[in-house]
Write a protein that holds these residues in place. Structure first.
Motif, short mmCIF file in Angstrom:
data_model
loop_
_atom_site.label_atom_id
_atom_site.label_comp_id
_atom_site.label_asym_id
_atom_site.label_seq_id
_atom_site.Cartn_x
_atom_site.Cartn_y
_atom_site.Cartn_z
N ASP A 165 0.87 9.95 -11.36
CA ASP A 165 0.18 10.42 -10.16
C ASP A 165 -0.44 9.23 -9.43
N LYS A 223 -10.86 2.57 -6.67
CA LYS A 223 -9.55 3.22 -6.58
C LYS A 223 -8.39 2.22 -6.57
N ASN A 252 -5.96 3.94 -4.08
CA ASN A 252 -5.85 3.39 -2.73
C ASN A 252 -4.71 2.38 -2.74
N SER A 274 -1.19 -3.63 0.26
CA SER A 274 -0.50 -2.92 -0.82
C SER A 274 0.02 -3.90 -1.87
N SER A 330 2.63 5.00 1.19
CA SER A 330 2.86 6.27 0.51
C SER A 330 3.09 6.04 -0.98
N PRO A 331 2.58 6.93 -1.84
CA PRO A 331 2.87 6.83 -3.27
C PRO A 331 4.36 6.84 -3.59
N ASP A 332 5.16 7.44 -2.72
CA ASP A 332 6.60 7.48 -2.95
C ASP A 332 7.28 6.17 -2.55
N LYS A 350 7.51 4.95 -8.36
CA LYS A 350 7.88 6.32 -8.68
C LYS A 350 9.27 6.39 -9.31
N GLY A 389 -1.34 9.26 -6.32
CA GLY A 389 -2.21 9.71 -5.24
C GLY A 389 -3.68 9.45 -5.51
N ILE A 390 -4.03 9.13 -6.75
CA ILE A 390 -5.44 8.88 -7.08
C ILE A 390 -5.88 7.46 -6.69
#
Length: 398
Positions: free
Chosen positions: A148, A198, A153, A110, A158-160, A141, A150-151
């Motif tokens: 967004d 991604k 990788n 990440s 988590s995106p959050d 976030k 979520g699009i």
């Protein structure tokens, strides 16, 4: 306070005026604990020698391992500055490698990195650091709730939860000649996807640069005020610098327009560091704004502009230079890679020059190696890092 040493003339850098201060920035490739624990590591010694010769009052460095078991920045500064001239320093923690598992050789996918604290950012000064702000845990976030994520990788995060900064965003305040200066040190994520469709890299780089723009010249945002982060006051002088990992005019790097917007802001000098044209000499095709090319002596291998120093208008720029040395490269033939070229390399040794081997593909022969010689100062610069140092000489405006 120790008296200011007289900097040695070095490569493309002129001596600073007597009333000016010198700020040096350099991304010194992967200064990890292993390299810094060795008493005579080639890269470390080359970089330290260059820094000593430049005689900086302020120093920003990228890619030092933030190792809790060792004072890596302090150890490196002792080699660069044996008189402890740059006696005030801080190595800011980074998110790089935060989720890695070195024992099992599992990287952080990440924030990247193979071990925690990799690629940290340091700052050193001859003046006391009055306070420091380190923004490390701010989530992406939190900065941009509408994005967004979520699009992409995100390496299993988590995106959050993914952080805005894969490393950190650091601000140091100090007083120079009775006036306050904020120094913003940033090393952004590369704005390149490395073949991953991604990958968030390019957009994350843009988001980090948008945060920088907001912090330097923006208006307060209620959702950021709620978590205790405000932009700089309008009367705060600043210098923002680091490896921003984004060429200004590369259409594949959406952060480029953000940087151009900053350089066009009335609060900031519209100036980037450049190699003096007289130093480039017979290298007219080399863009004077480059700050990086790939390891080795082939200056045509991936040259690009990645490092920047942004200076607010309260300050006067005397010199803003990319440190470079004309290689005066000479090609001494192409040879079979299995040949014993030691006698030839020894015969080419002469004062002020170094000889070595280069990829034959650089000369259209991938099956061979080239014997090349260059000036010693160019070889030392390339041994120090794949990035080039930047020098700013500045003073307060009258």
């Amino acid at each position: 306070m120790a008296p200011r040493p007289s900097p040695s003339p070095f490569m493309s850098v002129n001596p600073p005026p007597s009333d000016a201060l010198r700020f040096l920035h350099w991304n010194i490739k992967e200064l990890d604990s292993l390299k810094l624990s060795m008493p005579e590591h080639l890269q470390v010694e080359a970089a330290a020698a260059i820094i000593r010769g430049l005689g900086a009052d302020l120093f920003s460095i990228n890619e030092v391992h933030c190792d809790p078991a060792r004072d890596n920045l302090g150890d490196f500064l002792k080699r660069c500055d044996p008189a402890q001239y740059l006696s005030h320093y801080r190595l800011s923690p980074s998110n790089t490698g935060l989720r890695s598992d070195p024992a099992r050789k599992i990287p952080d996918r990440s924030n990247f990195g193979w071990f925690p604290g990799q690629y940290a950012t340091g700052f050193a000064s001859r003046f006391p650091l009055e306070k420091t702000l380190e923004i490390q845990k701010l989530r992406w976030k939190e900065w941009d709730p509408s994005m967004d994520l979520g699009i992409f990788n995100l390496g299993g995060v988590s995106p959050d939860e993914i952080e805005l900064f894969d490393k950190s965003f650091t601000v140091h305040w100090l007083t120079l000649k009775g006036r306050s200066l904020a120094v913003i040190c940033l090393h952004t994520v590369p704005a390149f996807r490395f073949g991953q469709d991604k990958s968030p890299n390019a957009i994350r780089n843009k988001a980090q640069l948008e945060f920088l723009r907001w912090f330097l010249v923006g208006e307060p945002k209620p959702h950021m005020s709620a978590i205790g982060i405000e932009p700089l006051p309008k009367d705060q002088a600043f210098i923002a610098l680091g490896d921003f990992n984004c060429p200004l005019r590369d259409v594949h790097c959406p952060g480029g327009p953000v940087l151009l917007n900053l350089l066009n802001d009335p609060r900031i000098h519209p100036q980037v560091a450049r190699i003096p044209l007289d130093i480039l000499g017979d290298l007219p095709r080399l863009d004077p704004t480059i700050t990086f090319f790939a390891d080795g002596w082939d200056y045509n291998r991936l040259p690009t502009e990645l490092d920047y120093i942004l200076v607010s208008r309260e300050l006067k720029i005397h010199q803003l230079t990319v440190v470079f040395a004309n290689p005066d490269r000479r090609i001494h033939g192409l040879y079979d890679p299995d040949s014993d070229l030691t006698p030839l390399l020894s015969a080419l040794t002469e004062p002020g020059r170094q000889a070595g081997l280069q990829r034959g593909s650089a000369f259209g022969r991938s099956d061979q190696v080239a014997v090349v010689s260059v000036r010693e100062d160019f070889a030392r610069l390339r041994a120090g890092s794949d990035h080039l140092p930047l020098v700013l000489d500045f003073s307060w405006q009258d």
